[in-house]
Design an enzyme around this catalytic site. Structure first.
Site, PDB file in Angstrom:
ATOM      1  N   GLY A   1     -20.770  10.975  -9.410  1.00 18.11           N
ATOM      2  CA  GLY A   1     -19.630  10.251  -9.962  1.00 18.11           C
ATOM      3  C   GLY A   1     -20.117   8.934 -10.531  1.00 18.11           C
ATOM      4  O   GLY A   1     -21.170   8.429 -10.143  1.00 18.11           O
ATOM      5  N   THR A   2     -19.356   8.383 -11.447  1.00 12.77           N
ATOM      6  CA  THR A   2     -19.872   7.204 -12.133  1.00 12.77           C
ATOM      7  C   THR A   2     -19.054   5.938 -11.884  1.00 12.77           C
ATOM      8  O   THR A   2     -19.297   5.256 -10.907  1.00 12.77           O
ATOM      9  CB  THR A   2     -20.031   7.491 -13.636  1.00 12.77           C
ATOM     10  OG1 THR A   2     -18.840   8.121 -14.120  1.00 12.77           O
ATOM     11  CG2 THR A   2     -21.175   8.438 -13.875  1.00 12.77           C
ATOM     12  N   THR A   3     -18.064   5.599 -12.695  1.00 16.17           N
ATOM     13  CA  THR A   3     -17.520   4.236 -12.662  1.00 16.17           C
ATOM     14  C   THR A   3     -16.124   4.140 -12.054  1.00 16.17           C
ATOM     15  O   THR A   3     -15.209   4.862 -12.452  1.00 16.17           O
ATOM     16  CB  THR A   3     -17.506   3.648 -14.083  1.00 16.17           C
ATOM     17  OG1 THR A   3     -18.812   3.781 -14.650  1.00 16.17           O
ATOM     18  CG2 THR A   3     -17.125   2.181 -14.058  1.00 16.17           C
TER      19      THR A   3
ATOM     20  N   ALA B   1     -22.949   7.892 -18.829  1.00 13.50           N
ATOM     21  CA  ALA B   1     -22.499   8.605 -17.629  1.00 13.50           C
ATOM     22  C   ALA B   1     -21.037   8.337 -17.299  1.00 13.50           C
ATOM     23  O   ALA B   1     -20.493   8.941 -16.379  1.00 13.50           O
ATOM     24  CB  ALA B   1     -23.372   8.220 -16.438  1.00 13.50           C
TER      25      ALA B   1
END
EC number: 3.4.25.1
Length: 294
Positions: free
Chosen positions: A65-67, A245
Site C-alpha cells: 500500500g502506498t499513501t 506508486a
C-alpha cells in the site's frame, strides 16, 4: 472438598491464571494460545535477508500500500488514502481499501506490505472490541495508540525482512478539554515507536513527502469538514502526480480515494459520491490551470 468438584491441578491453575492475566488483550491471548494466527507469523519462514531466493527484493514479492493522509479540522479529524497497491514496478491492484474504521471514535490507515497491514488493522479492531466487552469501558485514545504500537512492534521480525507495516491512527479524544480540537493523529515507525502529530496533518507511505508538501500550503486548523476533505484529496492528487506508486483519481474506471471522518458523533465513511465529486472538481480545475495548483 466435594465429590462433584474435583481438585484443581497445578497445571490447570497456571493455565487459568495465565488466561486471566491477559484476558483484556485479544492479541496477547492469541500470542499465548495460537501464535500462528498473528499477522507477523502468517508470512511463512524465510531468510532474514531482504532478498528473495530468486534475487528479487522482498518488496517485489507482496503488494504494498502506498499513501495515507490525515488532518484535523474544527471539531474532528479525517483520514484518507489512495487506492493503488504496487508490487515492484507493477500495479498489483487499483482499488485497495487502505482506510478502516477500528471503533466508534478511531480509524487507521495502512502503508507498507498490504496483506500483513490489513490483517493487523483488522486484529486491532477486534482488540478494541474485545477490551470493551471484557472491561465494560472502551480504551482511551492513548490506550488505543499504545495497543497499536505494541502490535506494530510485534511485526519487527517481518519488517527486518522488508515486509514492514506503517499504520496511521486517528481518533476523536472524548477526554479533550476543547471539543473543537479533539481530533488527534498518531504515526508509527517500523519498530513500534508512536509519535503524536501536533502540526494538524501528517502522511505516510511512498507519496507522503509530496502529500505533506501540498498540505503545508493549503491546510488550516479552522477549516470545516468539506474543506478539510478537499485538502486531503488534493494532497493525494499531488502525491500521485510525482509518485508512481500512489494512485490518483481514476475517472475512467470510477476509482477515487476513500476517507473516514470522526467527530463527536462518531466515525463515518465518506460516501463515494462525495469523494468522486470533489476529485472530479479538482481534476477539472487542474486541467484548466495546465496541471498546476491554484
Amino acid at each position: 472438598m466435594t465429590a462433584d468438584r474435583p481438585a484443581l491441578r497445578t497445571g490447570d491453575r497456571d493455565t487459568r491464571l495465565s488466561f486471566g492475566s491477559n484476558l483484556s488483550s485479544f492479541t496477547d491471548y492469541l500470542r499465548g494460545h495460537a501464535p500462528e494466527l498473528l499477522p507477523e507469523n502468517r508470512i511463512g519462514h524465510r531468510s532474514h535477508s531482504t532478498r528473495g531466493g530468486d534475487g528479487m527484493e522482498s518488496g517485489d514479492l507482496a503488494p504494498h500500500g502506498t499513501t495515507i493522509v490525515a488532518l484535523t479540522y474544527k471539531g474532528g479529524v479525517l483520514l484518507a488514502g489512495d487506492r493503488r497497491a504496487t508490487q515492484g514496478n507493477l500495479i498489483a491492484s487499483r482499488d485497495v481499501e487502505k482506510v478502516y474504521v477500528t471503533d466508534e471514535y478511531s480509524a487507521a490507515g495502512i502503508a507498507g506490505t498490504a496483506g500483513i497491514a490489513i490483517e493487523l488493522v483488522r486484529l486491532f479492531a477486534v482488540e478494541l472490541e474485545h477490551y470493551e466487552k471484557i472491561e465494560g469501558v472502551p480504551l482511551t485514545f492513548d490506550g488505543k495508540a499504545n495497543r497499536l504500537a505494541s502490535m506494530v512492534r510485534g511485526n519487527l521480525g517481518a519488517a527486518m525482512q522488508g515486509l514492514a507495516v506503517v499504520p496511521l491512527l486517528v481518533g476523536y479524544d472524548l477526554d479533550a478539554d476543547d471539543e473543537s480540537r479533539a481530533g488527534r493523529i498518531v504515526s508509527y515507525d517500523v519498530v513500534g515507536g508512536r509519535y503524536e502529530e501536533r502540526a494538524g496533518y501528517h502522511a505516510v507511505g511512498s507519496g507522503s513527502l509530496f502529500a505533506k508538501s501540498a498540505l503545508k500550503k493549503i491546510y488550516s486548523p479552522d477549516s470545516d469538514e468539506e474543506t478539510a476533505l478537499r485538502a486531503a484529496i488534493e494532497s493525494l492528487y499531488d502525491a500521485a502526480d510525482d509518485d508512481s506508486a500512489t494512485g490518483g483519481p481514476d475517472l475512467t474506471r470510477g476509482i477515487y480515494p476513500t476517507a473516514v471522518t470522526i467527530t463527536q458523533a462518531g466515525a463515518v465513511h465518506v460516501s463515494e459520491e462525495t469523494t468522486s465529486e470533489l476529485a472530479r472538481r479538482i481534476v477539472a480545475e487542474r486541467t484548466e490551470q495546465g496541471g498546476s495548483a491554484r
